[in-house]
Scaffold this motif. Structure first.
Motif: not given
Length: 182
Positions: A82-83, A86, A121
């Motif tokens: 989540e952080s 992502e 990412h």
């Protein structure tokens, strides 16, 4: 006439099956990463990695789902997905490249450089990975390790957590390839 055609057909039949396949696949490649910090080490593994190699073209492609990484602590897994990574926005990491100076007929263990583009990412980066290649009776085994700098892939770490996340992540991989049957 049959005496000429029969040996030709046998030759065509034999050479058609005796040829080595050009493409090999693994659907259960393995990768793990390790992050050392003074507060707590972070380690995760993923054994659901898809990869294909074309030995005649000396090309490789790898795709891994980021949510398939398994952590020792569920809170680490949640923060990772989540952080940091992502995973909802960037669900996969990929690598596409070529195997430098690779000799597929060599049955000895070869150590080669694999050059290509690593995407994590949503960021593409040219990468060179030293890879051990084993030519086995079943196919090929590719293994090795390399380092990933989190800043190179635009992974943001909140200032309060900077001491808890290493700047460099150690990645280890092993892919056991079998002939690809269409």
């Amino acid at each position: 006439m049959d005496k000429i055609i029969t040996p030709i057909l046998i030759f065509i039949f034999w050479t058609g099956f005796a040829q080595q396949p050009d493409q090999f696949i693994t659907r259960q490649g393995q990768a793990s990463f390790f992050s050392y910090t003074s507060v707590e080490n972070i380690q995760a593994s993923n054994n659901q990695i898809l990869s294909i190699i074309d030995i005649s073209k000396k090309e490789i492609a790898i795709s891994m789902l980021m949510r398939a990484f398994v952590f020792q602590k569920s809170l680490m897994e949640e923060h990772f997905n989540e952080s940091y990574i992502e995973s909802d926005i960037f669900p996969k990491a990929t690598f596409e490249g070529s195997i430098q100076d690779f000799d597929p007929s060599n049955t000895d263990i070869q150590t080669k450089i694999v050059k290509g583009t690593l995407t994590i990412h949503g960021v593409n980066k040219e990468t060179e990975i030293k890879t051990k290649i084993e030519n086995t009776a079943e196919g090929y085994i590719f293994s090795g390790d390399f380092e990933v700098e989190i800043k190179d892939y635009d992974i943001k770490v909140p200032p309060i957590l900077v001491r808890n996340i290493a700047k460099t992540i150690s990645v280890t991989f092993r892919f056991e390839y079998q002939p690809y049957e269409r």
